[in-house]
Design a protein around this motif. Structure first.
Motif, mmCIF file in Angstrom:
data_model
loop_
_atom_site.group_PDB
_atom_site.id
_atom_site.type_symbol
_atom_site.label_atom_id
_atom_site.label_comp_id
_atom_site.label_asym_id
_atom_site.label_seq_id
_atom_site.Cartn_x
_atom_site.Cartn_y
_atom_site.Cartn_z
ATOM 1 N N ARG A 23 2.151 -3.970 4.102
ATOM 2 C CA ARG A 23 3.083 -3.813 2.988
ATOM 3 C C ARG A 23 2.805 -2.492 2.279
ATOM 4 O O ARG A 23 1.686 -2.240 1.846
ATOM 5 N N GLY A 24 3.789 -1.634 2.184
ATOM 6 C CA GLY A 24 3.586 -0.350 1.520
ATOM 7 C C GLY A 24 3.145 0.730 2.486
ATOM 8 O O GLY A 24 3.298 1.906 2.198
ATOM 9 N N LYS A 25 2.585 0.338 3.645
ATOM 10 C CA LYS A 25 2.159 1.344 4.614
ATOM 11 C C LYS A 25 3.077 1.376 5.832
ATOM 12 O O LYS A 25 3.637 2.404 6.163
ATOM 13 N N LEU A 80 7.145 -11.372 -0.307
ATOM 14 C CA LEU A 80 7.224 -11.200 -1.757
ATOM 15 C C LEU A 80 7.944 -12.359 -2.437
ATOM 16 O O LEU A 80 8.370 -12.237 -3.580
ATOM 17 N N PRO A 134 -3.447 -12.764 3.955
ATOM 18 C CA PRO A 134 -2.999 -11.843 2.905
ATOM 19 C C PRO A 134 -3.617 -10.445 3.019
ATOM 20 O O PRO A 134 -2.938 -9.449 2.791
ATOM 21 N N ALA A 135 -4.899 -10.375 3.385
ATOM 22 C CA ALA A 135 -5.548 -9.062 3.469
ATOM 23 C C ALA A 135 -4.885 -8.192 4.533
ATOM 24 O O ALA A 135 -4.656 -7.000 4.324
ATOM 25 N N ALA A 154 -4.541 3.640 -1.726
ATOM 26 C CA ALA A 154 -4.600 2.203 -1.437
ATOM 27 C C ALA A 154 -4.715 1.954 0.060
ATOM 28 O O ALA A 154 -5.268 0.943 0.495
ATOM 29 N N HIS A 155 -4.186 2.855 0.854
ATOM 30 C CA HIS A 155 -4.173 2.621 2.300
ATOM 31 C C HIS A 155 -5.021 3.614 3.089
ATOM 32 O O HIS A 155 -5.505 3.302 4.162
ATOM 33 N N MET A 197 -1.825 -8.551 5.588
ATOM 34 C CA MET A 197 -0.470 -8.271 5.131
ATOM 35 C C MET A 197 -0.469 -7.063 4.200
ATOM 36 O O MET A 197 0.445 -6.238 4.225
ATOM 37 N N ARG A 198 -1.529 -6.942 3.402
ATOM 38 C CA ARG A 198 -1.603 -5.812 2.469
ATOM 39 C C ARG A 198 -1.726 -4.470 3.187
ATOM 40 O O ARG A 198 -1.355 -3.439 2.635
ATOM 41 N N THR A 199 -2.263 -4.482 4.397
ATOM 42 C CA THR A 199 -2.355 -3.209 5.129
ATOM 43 C C THR A 199 -0.996 -2.819 5.717
ATOM 44 O O THR A 199 -0.813 -1.693 6.150
ATOM 45 N N THR A 217 -1.034 4.996 -4.634
ATOM 46 C CA THR A 217 -0.394 4.455 -3.437
ATOM 47 C C THR A 217 -1.014 5.037 -2.170
ATOM 48 O O THR A 217 -1.261 4.327 -1.199
#
Lengths: 345, 323
Positions: free
Chosen positions: B88-90, B57, B81-82, B119-120, B84-86, B116
């Motif tokens: 981050r937050g999960k 971040l 990045p894709a 998203a995952h 990482m998105r799986t 939220t």
């Protein structure tokens, strides 16, 4: 005891929101809307004697800052009166009024928002002494430099702007500015809350040195019990606009009487305790718009009984100089047949 | 114990017009499974940027310039990045100091939570709502079903922080990074939040990085503590060890600067001076200008010493109990 330097007698401060046009029109049609009033400070008595350091603690919204402002004279009381050396503030006129205003100075939490970013340090500190004729013309620079050095600022920084200083140094500028008009009383509103531990200790030491040197009296407003315990001669705990307990730090921290004070002390995590479990009191701090009936603390109090829901408890003396406002005091008094004296804080 | 997170020689620098600002400089640490690590330091010590770096971040002009961040063995810094998105937050969630900044003021809490979840996980809206409601209940928000339709401004500060924690818990992450989550809260509310966090971390077997400037909170919550100063970890170890027998003079300075360290009314013992500007840190040990034990050798870089589960960077460490 001698005469208090400053005294709040049944001081209340209410904030109300006036009805807007739409609401007034709605009222014409019988909507029955009323002004919303917050009782920020509710009939508080507090005397501060010369040379004393009085700590005012409580959580957000308890009215401690409002009480500080009313006592410093920068906000009028809505009820009751503030007396400066025995005289009601509102009766003061002319020179007497000006002297009182100069004698009570405030130091705020965030120095950046109280220092004009477009002024140099010399003008920030020097403005008030100039206006009030404490230092004139050529003496001004020396006067400000001596103040700056006294609070631990290098005199070579006088031509700098506030943004060029760190948080701790900015707070020193704020202190020098307050000292510049030779006050008797400093009202410190969360003055060290925004500072890091190591800097906080420096500023607290400075406050104590200044007290000795200039014979200052402090009203020290803080949410930090550790700080208040350390520097105050007397601690006053507020909850939702009312004083719930007042005592010397040793008494208050060693033998807290009010369940709220007990919870505050118990729940404060310290390095020394290294307590691994938490036993929080339940509930939120109620909205001061709709304070609970009776004792304001009763919805969260583990020891509340019927009377707490109905009747407002008054401050009663538990021991010499230790007062608290809790109905359980009467229960204890009945058991031990201790006479309760008139409250005096 | 296999570590959940292993940070190796992490450096995050900010390329500013006035020079390179080394916010995080050669920081290494591990977080074990179910471990609570307290990261303490004063403002500007780089503790928050360490947290941000783990989650990717850090915004320009900041950049992670060196190091590895191994999460369950995978290097997050090499991840596209894709991918990482799986995570981050999960798998890794974050809680910030001010929940008003992280919650969208124009969306109801329920909408944000359902978003939220979806998203995952590809679940129906009804199921997402169910999970959101359970999460709110879990963090102790009364009548969660009704509260799902409330907006952030209708919650008090403490309740808002509970919502932020509920959102972090939605995916049962392996690791939560909490950045000063109770700093803005009152003592009685802070105590409630600490109570809930401790219970939930234990219940779900989560690891936790608790970033704070408050040694008291970290002492009460964490298993291990890391002390940062000027972008570096200067001392790390078990909480009891570090707090009772600090090795680094900065740690002992912090401990003796608190009011409780001296008898009432006596002068406090502050650390002299102030933290160096991150743009112009002294060479060698960054603390040496403020340190009573400093000698000439401190102008050279102190190496990380590791002994009996303790790490510190100092040529003249304290030995034995704190003064």
């Amino acid at each position: 005891m001698s005469m208090p330097l400053i005294e709040a007698v049944d001081v209340s401060r209410r904030f109300s929101r006036k009805l807007d046009y739409a609401e007034k029109i709605a009222n014409l049609f019988g909507a029955g809307l009323e002004e919303k009033t917050v009782h920020a400070v509710d009939e508080v008595n507090l005397a501060v004697y010369p040379g004393e350091v009085v700590g005012l603690v409580g959580e957000s919204g308890c009215g401690k800052s409002t009480l500080g402002r009313v006592m410093a004279g920068i906000m009028p009381a809505s009820g009751g009166e503030v007396r400066w050396q025995g005289k009601p503030l509102i009766s003061l006129q002319g020179a007497e009024k000006r002297n009182m205003r100069l004698s009570a100075q405030m130091i705020f939490q965030d120095p950046m928002s109280t220092l004009n970013p477009r002024k140099r340090v010399i003008d920030l500190i020097g403005e008030a002494p100039k206006v009030h004729g404490i230092a004139k013309g050529r003496q001004m620079r020396d006067y400000v430099a001596s103040l700056a050095e006294r609070v631990g600022l290098d005199a070579s920084y006088l031509d700098r702007y506030p943004h060029q200083f760190s948080g701790g140094q900015r707070q020193r500028i704020g202190i020098a500015r307050a000292l510049a008009v030779k006050p008797k009383l400093l009202v410190c509103d969360e003055s060290v809350a925004a500072l890091d531990v190591s800097i906080q200790a420096q500023i607290l030491n400075l406050f104590m040195d200044l007290k000795r040197e200039f014979g200052l009296t402090y009203l020290f407003i803080s949410h930090d019990l550790g700080v208040v315990k350390h520097i105050c001669d007397r601690v006053v705990v507020m909850y939702l606009g009312r004083v719930v307990e007042s005592a010397t730090p040793d008494e208050l921290f060693g033998n807290p009487k009010h369940p709220y004070t007990q919870a505050l002390i118990r729940e404060l995590p310290t390095v020394a305790d290294r307590r691994r479990t938490f036993t929080p009191i339940k509930g939120e701090i109620p909205s001061p718009l709709h304070p609970p009936t009776g004792c304001h603390f009763h919805p969260r109090c583990p020891k509340a009984f019927d009377r707490c829901r109905i009747e407002r408890p008054v401050l009663k003396e538990n021991a010499a100089g230790h007062v608290s406002a809790c109905h359980r005091n009467d229960l204890a008094a009945n058991e031990t047949t201790n006479a309760t004296a008139e409250p005096a804080i | 114990m296999t570590p959940v997170l292993e940070v190796k020689n992490l450096s995050t620098h900010f390329m500013t017009r006035r020079g390179i600002l080394k916010a995080v400089d050669d920081v290494s640490f591990t977080v074990g499974e179910r471990e609570i690590v307290g990261l303490v330091g004063e403002s500007g010590s780089g503790k928050s940027i360490t947290g941000f770096s783990i989650l990717g971040l850090v915004d320009p002009p900041g950049r992670v310039v060196a190091g590895q961040i191994l999460f369950n063995g995978d290097d997050l810094l090499k991840m596209p990045p894709a991918a990482m998105r799986t995570i981050r937050g999960k798998r890794i969630a974050m809680i910030f100091q001010d929940p008003m900044m992280t919650l969208n003021p124009v969306l109801s809490v329920g909408t944000q939570m359902i978003e939220t979840v979806q998203a995952h996980d590809s679940v129906s809206r009804a199921e997402a709502r169910q999970r959101s409601r359970d999460a709110l209940g879990l963090v102790g928000i009364p009548s969660p079903e009704e509260r799902l339709d409330s907006y952030p401004h209708q919650f008090s500060g403490g309740m808002r922080q509970r919502v932020a924690i509920a959102i972090a818990l939605l995916h049962r992450p392996d690791l939560i990074i909490a950045d000063e989550p109770t700093t803005a809260l009152d003592v009685t509310i802070q105590s409630q939040i600490l109570f809930e966090i401790k219970r939930l971390a234990g219940e779900f077997g989560m690891a936790l990085i608790w970033i704070s400037h408050d040694l008291g909170v970290v002492a009460a919550l964490a298993d291990r503590i890391m002390v940062m100063y000027a972008g570096r970890v200067v001392e790390a170890g078990q909480v009891d060890g570090v707090l009772t027998e600090p090795r680094h003079p900065y740690t002992s300075g912090l401990l003796s600067a608190v009011p409780a360290a001296v008898p009432r009314g006596e002068p406090l013992r502050p650390i002299p001076g102030f933290a160096p500007s991150p743009l112009s840190r002294p060479s060698g040990c960054a603390f040496r200008d403020r340190c009573a034990r400093a000698t000439e050798i401190c102008a050279t870089e102190p190496m990380l010493e590791i002994a009996a589960g303790r790490e510190f960077r100092c040529f003249h460490p304290h030995v034995g109990r704190a003064a």
